[in-house]
Scaffold this motif. Structure first.
Motif, PDB file in Angstrom:
ATOM      1  N   SER A  14      40.796  31.727  43.110  1.00 50.85           N
ATOM      2  CA  SER A  14      41.049  32.226  44.464  1.00 50.85           C
ATOM      3  C   SER A  14      40.061  33.319  44.820  1.00 50.85           C
ATOM      4  O   SER A  14      39.562  34.026  43.949  1.00 50.85           O
ATOM      5  CB  SER A  14      42.467  32.799  44.546  1.00 50.85           C
ATOM      6  N   CYS A  15      39.826  33.443  46.126  1.00 53.45           N
ATOM      7  CA  CYS A  15      38.984  34.530  46.617  1.00 53.45           C
ATOM      8  C   CYS A  15      39.910  35.637  47.103  1.00 53.45           C
ATOM      9  O   CYS A  15      40.748  35.413  47.988  1.00 53.45           O
ATOM     10  CB  CYS A  15      38.107  34.044  47.760  1.00 53.45           C
ATOM     11  N   VAL A  16      39.762  36.796  46.511  1.00 54.01           N
ATOM     12  CA  VAL A  16      40.642  37.919  46.836  1.00 54.01           C
ATOM     13  C   VAL A  16      39.828  38.972  47.579  1.00 54.01           C
ATOM     14  O   VAL A  16      38.700  38.716  48.004  1.00 54.01           O
ATOM     15  CB  VAL A  16      41.304  38.460  45.552  1.00 54.01           C
ATOM     16  N   ALA A  17      40.379  40.179  47.729  1.00 52.54           N
ATOM     17  CA  ALA A  17      39.690  41.212  48.502  1.00 52.54           C
ATOM     18  C   ALA A  17      38.955  42.166  47.553  1.00 52.54           C
ATOM     19  O   ALA A  17      37.861  41.873  47.100  1.00 52.54           O
ATOM     20  CB  ALA A  17      40.698  41.926  49.388  1.00 52.54           C
ATOM     21  N   GLY A  18      39.599  43.311  47.186  1.00 54.99           N
ATOM     22  CA  GLY A  18      38.952  44.268  46.292  1.00 54.99           C
ATOM     23  C   GLY A  18      39.166  43.897  44.835  1.00 54.99           C
ATOM     24  O   GLY A  18      40.178  43.299  44.472  1.00 54.99           O
ATOM     25  N   ALA A  19      38.213  44.289  43.974  1.00 55.07           N
ATOM     26  CA  ALA A  19      38.310  43.969  42.549  1.00 55.07           C
ATOM     27  C   ALA A  19      39.399  44.797  41.861  1.00 55.07           C
ATOM     28  O   ALA A  19      40.243  44.262  41.139  1.00 55.07           O
ATOM     29  CB  ALA A  19      36.965  44.196  41.869  1.00 55.07           C
ATOM     30  N   GLN A  20      39.395  46.113  42.102  1.00 51.77           N
ATOM     31  CA  GLN A  20      40.397  46.953  41.426  1.00 51.77           C
ATOM     32  C   GLN A  20      41.810  46.596  41.888  1.00 51.77           C
ATOM     33  O   GLN A  20      42.733  46.514  41.073  1.00 51.77           O
ATOM     34  CB  GLN A  20      40.125  48.443  41.701  1.00 51.77           C
ATOM     35  N   GLU A  21      41.960  46.357  43.184  1.00 53.27           N
ATOM     36  CA  GLU A  21      43.261  45.959  43.738  1.00 53.27           C
ATOM     37  C   GLU A  21      43.764  44.680  43.044  1.00 53.27           C
ATOM     38  O   GLU A  21      44.947  44.542  42.724  1.00 53.27           O
ATOM     39  CB  GLU A  21      43.057  45.719  45.239  1.00 53.27           C
ATOM     40  N   ASP A  22      42.848  43.766  42.781  1.00 54.00           N
ATOM     41  CA  ASP A  22      43.198  42.492  42.157  1.00 54.00           C
ATOM     42  C   ASP A  22      43.598  42.696  40.691  1.00 54.00           C
ATOM     43  O   ASP A  22      44.593  42.136  40.221  1.00 54.00           O
ATOM     44  CB  ASP A  22      41.987  41.555  42.257  1.00 54.00           C
ATOM     45  N   ILE A  23      42.827  43.513  39.981  1.00 55.61           N
ATOM     46  CA  ILE A  23      43.139  43.802  38.575  1.00 55.61           C
ATOM     47  C   ILE A  23      44.514  44.474  38.490  1.00 55.61           C
ATOM     48  O   ILE A  23      45.342  44.125  37.642  1.00 55.61           O
ATOM     49  CB  ILE A  23      42.050  44.705  37.956  1.00 55.61           C
ATOM     50  N   ASP A  24      44.760  45.429  39.380  1.00 58.73           N
ATOM     51  CA  ASP A  24      46.042  46.141  39.360  1.00 58.73           C
ATOM     52  C   ASP A  24      47.199  45.179  39.647  1.00 58.73           C
ATOM     53  O   ASP A  24      48.266  45.295  39.055  1.00 58.73           O
ATOM     54  CB  ASP A  24      46.038  47.287  40.386  1.00 58.73           C
ATOM     55  N   PHE A  25      46.971  44.224  40.535  1.00 59.34           N
ATOM     56  CA  PHE A  25      48.025  43.268  40.881  1.00 59.34           C
ATOM     57  C   PHE A  25      48.324  42.333  39.709  1.00 59.34           C
ATOM     58  O   PHE A  25      49.471  42.228  39.270  1.00 59.34           O
ATOM     59  CB  PHE A  25      47.608  42.451  42.120  1.00 59.34           C
ATOM     60  N   PHE A  26      47.298  41.668  39.193  1.00 58.01           N
ATOM     61  CA  PHE A  26      47.562  40.655  38.156  1.00 58.01           C
ATOM     62  C   PHE A  26      47.950  41.272  36.812  1.00 58.01           C
ATOM     63  O   PHE A  26      48.812  40.742  36.110  1.00 58.01           O
ATOM     64  CB  PHE A  26      46.363  39.704  37.990  1.00 58.01           C
ATOM     65  N   THR A  27      47.318  42.378  36.440  1.00 59.98           N
ATOM     66  CA  THR A  27      47.677  42.945  35.133  1.00 59.98           C
ATOM     67  C   THR A  27      48.872  43.889  35.257  1.00 59.98           C
ATOM     68  O   THR A  27      49.783  43.835  34.438  1.00 59.98           O
ATOM     69  CB  THR A  27      46.494  43.707  34.488  1.00 59.98           C
ATOM     70  N   GLY A  28      48.892  44.722  36.298  1.00 61.27           N
ATOM     71  CA  GLY A  28      49.932  45.741  36.415  1.00 61.27           C
ATOM     72  C   GLY A  28      51.260  45.194  36.910  1.00 61.27           C
ATOM     73  O   GLY A  28      52.315  45.548  36.394  1.00 61.27           O
TER      74      GLY A  28
END
Ligand SMILES: [Fe+2]
Length: 323
Positions: A14-28
């Motif tokens: 998938s194409c998401v928006a920000g990288a850190q926001e994405d990492i925080d969502f999937f891992t956190g």
């Protein structure tokens, strides 16, 4: 087709928006394990390619994302796309997820039913639709975090839902080319399953006759493709010939994705379906216990590392947990 070439879901991209926001969502929040940091191998603009998976980094659990805000390109959601990406969790974990997602400020509808399954629908910060599906048949190993115990952990993909304006030709592709069979149907949804069926071997087709077609380019806020697993290069080549022979001529040559080799076919409903090999894996360039801890480039990009990395958003990744 005598031989069953396609084994199940390989990954979803998938194409998401920000990288850190994405990492925080999937891992956190979701509790997937970051297993690979690399970059998009196609195109001219450097974009991260982030991979998340379950404990064992198994094929069929791998969510991959391109944080496209970097390039400033937005996509348009619609038909001809994977609309929903669904994970399996234990049936008893659905209450945990309904509450957890609400508490974390994630948009969610609470528990609902579709095609005989209980699901919690929720939204990624980039607007992508996801579900937790209660499915006790899924015994894959979850990734445990400080907030998510094993009994509640995400196991892997349960299914993806493809949104189409016209479902007859999409059904023909899934049955004749992919080798699936239709196992459930109601007015709006049809479920197709592979082999013994169940989690990771299911695709749902959602009939959305009045929804305009979505965009196909890379851009923030859409699923770019779903990848299905084939065994190896030889079977991928045989399968590609078979699919092209049926008349589905919009199939790419096999591309080297470093962790697998991929053929991309445009399915009649518009959804891009990749057929990826399963015999290389993610430990090819870093030890299994250190997956995802550093930014890796394929050998052919290494000489250009400084130029590729410079424009990328600085990110913090979760520290490796002891097994
Ligand atoms: Fe892919």
């Amino acid at each position: 087709m005598d031989k069953q070439y396609v084994l199940g879901i390989h990954h979803v991209t998938s194409c998401v928006a920000g990288a850190q926001e994405d990492i925080d969502f999937f891992t956190g929040i979701i509790g997937q394990r970051l297993i690979k940091q690399t970059v998009l191998f196609d195109g001219k603009t450097p974009i991260y390619h982030l991979y998340y998976a379950n404990r064992d980094a198994e094929i069929g659990t791998v969510m991959t994302t391109f944080p496209y805000r970097q390039a400033g390109v937005k996509a348009r959601r619609g038909t001809g796309q994977v609309a929903v990406t669904s994970y399996s969790v234990a049936e008893n974990a659905l209450d945990f997820w309904a509450k957890r997602l609400r508490d974390k400020g994630v948009k969610t509808t609470g528990i609902s039913r579709r095609l005989g399954q209980s699901v919690v629908a929720f939204e990624h910060p980039a607007g992508l639709e996801f579900e937790m599906v209660g499915d006790d048949r899924d015994g894959r190993g979850g990734w445990v975090t400080d907030e998510i115990e094993d009994k509640n952990a995400v196991r892997g993909f349960n299914s993806v839902t493809m949104s189409v304006r016209d479902r007859i030709e999409q059904e023909r592709f899934l049955v004749d080319a992919v080798g699936m069979r239709k196992t459930a149907e109601d007015e709006r949804y049809q479920r197709f399953e592979l082999g013994e069926g169940g989690p990771g071997r299911s695709i749902i087709v959602r009939h959305d006759p009045d929804v305009p077609q979505g965009s196909w380019t890379f851009g923030e806020g859409t699923v770019h493709h779903v990848a299905l697993a084939v065994r190896n290069d030889a079977e991928q080549a045989e399968f590609r010939d078979y699919v092209v022979g049926l008349g589905y001529t919009d199939c790419s040559e096999s591309k080297d994705r470093n962790y697998f080799h991929s053929v991309y076919c445009r399915s009649p409903g518009g959804i891009l379906v990749e057929f990826a090999t399963s015999d290389i894996g993610f430990a090819v360039d870093e030890p299994p216990e250190e997956l995802g801890q550093s930014l890796l480039l394929p050998p052919w990009f290494e000489p250009r590392r400084a130029e590729i990395v410079a424009p990328l958003e600085p990110i913090k990744v979760p520290l490796r947990r002891a097994a």
